[in-house]
Design a protein around this motif. Structure first.
Motif, short mmCIF file in Angstrom:
data_model
loop_
_atom_site.label_atom_id
_atom_site.label_comp_id
_atom_site.label_asym_id
_atom_site.label_seq_id
_atom_site.Cartn_x
_atom_site.Cartn_y
_atom_site.Cartn_z
N ILE A 16 1.16 0.82 -8.26
CA ILE A 16 0.02 -0.32 -7.80
C ILE A 16 -1.30 0.43 -7.80
O ILE A 16 -1.61 0.89 -7.35
CB ILE A 16 0.04 -1.00 -6.55
N SER A 17 -1.58 0.61 -9.09
CA SER A 17 -3.57 0.97 -9.03
C SER A 17 -4.51 0.03 -8.15
O SER A 17 -4.39 -1.00 -7.57
CB SER A 17 -4.09 0.86 -10.36
N ILE A 19 -7.03 -1.01 -9.36
CA ILE A 19 -7.86 -2.30 -9.59
C ILE A 19 -7.36 -3.59 -9.02
O ILE A 19 -7.49 -4.72 -9.16
CB ILE A 19 -7.50 -2.21 -10.64
N GLN A 20 -4.59 -3.10 -9.67
CA GLN A 20 -4.82 -4.35 -8.97
C GLN A 20 -4.67 -4.62 -7.48
O GLN A 20 -4.42 -6.07 -7.18
CB GLN A 20 -2.98 -3.91 -9.28
N LEU A 21 -4.77 -3.53 -7.19
CA LEU A 21 -4.73 -4.19 -5.55
C LEU A 21 -6.31 -4.86 -4.93
O LEU A 21 -6.05 -5.80 -4.34
CB LEU A 21 -5.37 -2.22 -4.70
N GLU A 23 -7.75 -6.76 -8.01
CA GLU A 23 -7.75 -8.33 -7.22
C GLU A 23 -6.23 -9.41 -6.29
O GLU A 23 -6.64 -9.98 -6.38
CB GLU A 23 -7.45 -8.36 -8.97
N LYS A 24 -5.65 -8.51 -6.65
CA LYS A 24 -4.26 -9.44 -5.49
C LYS A 24 -4.89 -8.82 -4.34
O LYS A 24 -4.21 -10.72 -3.48
CB LYS A 24 -3.35 -8.61 -5.11
N PHE A 156 3.17 -7.73 -3.24
CA PHE A 156 3.45 -7.75 -4.44
C PHE A 156 4.90 -7.11 -4.46
O PHE A 156 5.25 -6.29 -2.55
CB PHE A 156 3.13 -6.09 -5.12
N TYR A 179 -4.14 4.08 -3.96
CA TYR A 179 -3.16 3.57 -4.64
C TYR A 179 -2.24 4.00 -4.13
O TYR A 179 -2.20 4.55 -3.17
CB TYR A 179 -3.24 3.97 -5.90
#
Ligand code: IMP
Length: 190
Positions: A16-17, A19-21, A23-24, A156, A179
């Motif tokens: 998990i990058s 950015i993904q962190l 946003e989530k 996630f 990350y």
């Protein structure tokens, strides 16, 4: 990954990058805030140290943008030793600093794996007479489906692999990675 930091060399792949962190976590905070808009006394966020420290810091700030007022509390429990499998033994290393009776509690967890830690913690918080207790977990592993504890908010679902970064450690290292990633196998045999 690959911002040239020392830990990049130990990571096999990023799960998990950053950015993904980001946003989530924003999404999770919006949901929690919407569901607790009228919570009397606001929210009491209970971070489970040390693994959830990064998640707590980012989640609390996101809740601040959307939600009712929140207060922050920290607990430390130990369930894993130096290895990568659950010991099943939960010990309180740091207890809550105050009474949570009548409060709307959100437990902020890094990862639910066997669920042993969480099921123990929920019983403990219930015994302290919180008005409500919900769990927000950033990560969930497949074994968690067997867990008889409700985790209302999940970031996630990840494969059954040992992950590090964003608060999660292996032998107290890698927590500072921004990350979440999987370590190279040779790291375990060093
Ligand atoms: P459980 O009791 O098996 O659900 O595990 C809970 C705790 O074990 C988590 O809060 C983490 O601190 C730790 N843990 C579980 N899986 C991992 C992992 O893949 N990497 C790092 N720590 C983990």
């Amino acid at each position: 990954m690959s911002d040239g930091s020392w830990y990049d060399a130990d990571i096999e792949r990023v799960i998990i990058s950053e950015i993904q962190l980001r946003e989530k976590i924003d999404e999770l905070a919006k949901q929690v805030a919407a569901d607790h808009a009228n919570a009397a006394g606001g929210l009491l966020l209970v971070c489970v140290l040390k693994g959830a420290v990064m998640f707590m810091a980012d989640f609390a700030r996101a809740v601040g943008r959307y939600g009712p007022p929140a207060e922050l509390e920290f607990m430390a429990v130990s369930s894993y030793g130096q290895g990568t499998t659950s010991s099943g033994v939960v010990r309180i290393l740091k207890d809550l600093d105050r009474d949570i009776a009548g409060r709307h509690v959100i437990v902020v967890e890094d990862i639910v794996d066997s669920g042993l830690t969480l099921s123990w913690l929920l019983k403990y918080l219930a015994s302290r007479k919180a008005a409500s207790v919900e769990v927000v977990a950033l990560l969930r592993k497949p074994d968690a489906v067997k867990v008889p504890v409700p985790v209302k908010y999940v970031g996630f679902d990840i494969p059954n692999e040992f992950v590090v970064g964003y608060g999660l450690d292996f032998g107290e290292r890698y927590r500072e990675m921004p990350y979440v990633g999987v370590l190279k196998p040779e790291v375990y045999t060093r």
